[in-house]
Enzyme design. Sequence first.
Site, mmCIF file in Angstrom:
data_model
loop_
_atom_site.group_PDB
_atom_site.id
_atom_site.type_symbol
_atom_site.label_atom_id
_atom_site.label_comp_id
_atom_site.label_asym_id
_atom_site.label_seq_id
_atom_site.Cartn_x
_atom_site.Cartn_y
_atom_site.Cartn_z
ATOM 1 C CE LYS A 1 -1.673 1.656 4.086
ATOM 2 N NZ LYS A 1 -1.345 3.082 4.246
ATOM 3 C CG ASN A 2 2.623 2.626 3.538
ATOM 4 O OD1 ASN A 2 1.431 2.925 3.395
ATOM 5 N ND2 ASN A 2 3.188 2.472 4.720
ATOM 6 C CB CYS B 1 -4.589 11.168 11.045
ATOM 7 S SG CYS B 1 -2.998 10.505 11.434
ATOM 8 N NE ARG C 1 0.875 10.226 9.985
ATOM 9 C CZ ARG C 1 0.492 9.074 9.423
ATOM 10 N NH1 ARG C 1 -0.631 8.534 9.753
ATOM 11 N NH2 ARG C 1 1.246 8.486 8.528
ATOM 12 C CG ASP D 1 3.259 1.463 9.360
ATOM 13 O OD1 ASP D 1 2.835 2.307 10.168
ATOM 14 O OD2 ASP D 1 3.381 1.697 8.137
ATOM 15 N NE ARG E 1 -6.773 4.216 5.844
ATOM 16 C CZ ARG E 1 -5.928 4.964 6.513
ATOM 17 N NH1 ARG E 1 -6.169 5.309 7.751
ATOM 18 N NH2 ARG E 1 -4.827 5.400 5.943
HETATM 19 C C1 UD1 Z 1 4.501 6.838 6.157
HETATM 20 C C2 UD1 Z 1 3.624 5.612 5.995
HETATM 21 C C3 UD1 Z 1 3.108 5.148 7.343
HETATM 22 C C4 UD1 Z 1 4.275 4.923 8.309
HETATM 23 C C5 UD1 Z 1 5.193 6.135 8.357
HETATM 24 C C6 UD1 Z 1 6.448 5.910 9.165
HETATM 25 C C7 UD1 Z 1 2.690 5.933 3.785
HETATM 26 C C8 UD1 Z 1 1.491 6.188 2.962
HETATM 27 N N1 UD1 Z 1 2.525 5.961 5.119
HETATM 28 O O1 UD1 Z 1 3.695 7.852 6.710
HETATM 29 O O2 UD1 Z 1 2.382 3.933 7.171
HETATM 30 O O3 UD1 Z 1 3.780 4.672 9.603
HETATM 31 O O4 UD1 Z 1 5.599 6.513 7.016
HETATM 32 O O5 UD1 Z 1 7.134 4.808 8.702
HETATM 33 O O6 UD1 Z 1 3.761 5.665 3.274
HETATM 34 N N2 UD1 Z 1 6.721 14.606 10.365
HETATM 35 C C9 UD1 Z 1 6.886 15.935 10.622
HETATM 36 N N3 UD1 Z 1 6.836 16.810 9.580
HETATM 37 C C10 UD1 Z 1 6.614 16.410 8.294
HETATM 38 C C11 UD1 Z 1 6.450 15.044 8.045
HETATM 39 C C12 UD1 Z 1 6.506 14.159 9.095
HETATM 40 O O7 UD1 Z 1 7.084 16.318 11.773
HETATM 41 O O8 UD1 Z 1 6.579 17.267 7.395
HETATM 42 C C13 UD1 Z 1 6.762 13.637 11.480
HETATM 43 C C14 UD1 Z 1 5.429 12.928 11.671
HETATM 44 O O9 UD1 Z 1 4.552 13.687 12.471
HETATM 45 C C15 UD1 Z 1 5.839 11.655 12.346
HETATM 46 C C16 UD1 Z 1 7.200 11.372 11.714
HETATM 47 O O10 UD1 Z 1 7.643 12.598 11.147
HETATM 48 O O11 UD1 Z 1 5.985 11.838 13.718
HETATM 49 C C17 UD1 Z 1 7.191 10.310 10.640
HETATM 50 O O12 UD1 Z 1 6.280 10.668 9.630
HETATM 51 P P1 UD1 Z 1 6.480 10.246 8.102
HETATM 52 O O13 UD1 Z 1 7.707 9.424 7.976
HETATM 53 O O14 UD1 Z 1 6.348 11.465 7.278
HETATM 54 O O15 UD1 Z 1 5.228 9.324 7.886
HETATM 55 P P2 UD1 Z 1 4.207 9.367 6.692
HETATM 56 O O16 UD1 Z 1 4.926 9.616 5.426
HETATM 57 O O17 UD1 Z 1 3.060 10.202 7.058
#
Ligand code: UD1
Length: 417
Positions: free
Chosen positions: A22-23, A116, A121, A303, A396
């Site tokens: 999915k990711n 969420c 996030r 995850d 999902r």
């Molecule tokens: C992706 C995955 C999700 C997984 C996560 C971490 C997808 C669709 N989803 O989510 O399943 O749990 O990686 O492996 O691929 N953060 C910030 N600022 C930002 C972006 C992120 O502070 O601009 C923080 C987030 O709040 C969180 C951490 O960084 O605490 C990790 O987030 P991120 O790696 O971005 O996860 P996603 O891409 O949302």
Amino acid sequence: MDKILIRGGKPLRGAVQVRGAKNATLPLMAAAILAEAPCTLHNVPCLHDVFSMDKLLSHMGMSIEFTGRYMTLDASGIVEPYAPYDLVRKMRASFFVLGPLLARFGRARVSLPGGCAIGTRPVDIHLKGLEAMGATITLDEGYVVAEGRLKGANFALDFPSVGATETLMMAACRAEGLTRLTNVAREPEIEDLGKFLNGLGARISGAGSDMITVVGVDALGGTEHVVVADRIEAGTFLAAGVATHGDVTVLNANADHLPTFLRKLREVGAEIEVSGGRIRARALNGLHATDITTHPFPGFATDLQAQMMALLTCAQGTSIIKENVFENRFMQVAELIRMGADIDLDGNTAIVRGVERLSGAPVMASDLRASAALVIAGLMAERGETAVARVYHIDRGYERIEERLASLGADIERVRE
Ligand code: UD1
């Protein structure tokens, strides 16, 4: 609304095919915005999140055909780089469209995804990176408005965010000149996105390492691509097998994508065999406690934290689980306690004291991976029936999970209320 009913206590045995990730699929679909000729994806999982991305991209004018595990995407019909709130709010991954829209059209208006269930996030790293590449970003009534022709830049991410790495990689493909991204995420799905983009004609190197360089090109064509296997789904089935003292093999998986998870399964007492794309996990003896700290790849995946916690509820001894990636990612704990688990929470740390057995109970799914943990706990429960409500969270990210667990011998069914 559907419920999943489980009568546990049976060891899972057999083999199950792992689907495409999915990711990986979600950013690949968004990346197709950049392609000036049709793209085909193989091994696409049939999941609600994939349907949500399909809906958003189709709404923008992309033409998508999804049959079996094949998906063709043709972005030639997109005229307005606009992603409305109603379609973005349902899934955070919708925000992936921002980078490619901006790169292709020089402007984009994309709704902020909002909070969420697993924390606030933010998307600050995505936006700072685009600004470093010359975009002007403003926030207007809940929308990110991005404008400007992108130029190559050096940018170090504050944290190796998966989403931000993907946004910036996609954007950099069409930026003028060289972009160097450092402290990037190294998840296998990022490597997969890099392969897809290079298939379109991009010039990316280093995807899968902590530094990515991208030489911008003027146009990108189409490509065919096979989506990488879902390591989280593989890990979930393996955890379910070990947690029920069973013998489960996942097929079409990649053990290199689960290094820390497989090490931890061995630590709890499982026997792991890897050969080619098969990973077999057997729990021949009792299970022992272990400590887990979640980290970006190649660390223990956040995850898989909830599923591993379910397994550890009945392991001998006390396990300490630290969640380092997301705040508020212990949504499964209250429900596991209702099933007889002994867990204390202290900030981002959970202390799990192994109990003799769990018993079935009505429980509520709260987010995707927490729901998978409740299903595993239901399979472990030696007495009573577990009814998992709000199954849409599971749908999902897992394709017909109940049918696939039933094929491994679980007593599990989906009922419509
Ligand atoms: C992706 C995955 C999700 C997984 C996560 C971490 C997808 C669709 N989803 O989510 O399943 O749990 O990686 O492996 O691929 N953060 C910030 N600022 C930002 C972006 C992120 O502070 O601009 C923080 C987030 O709040 C969180 C951490 O960084 O605490 C990790 O987030 P991120 O790696 O971005 O996860 P996603 O891409 O949302």
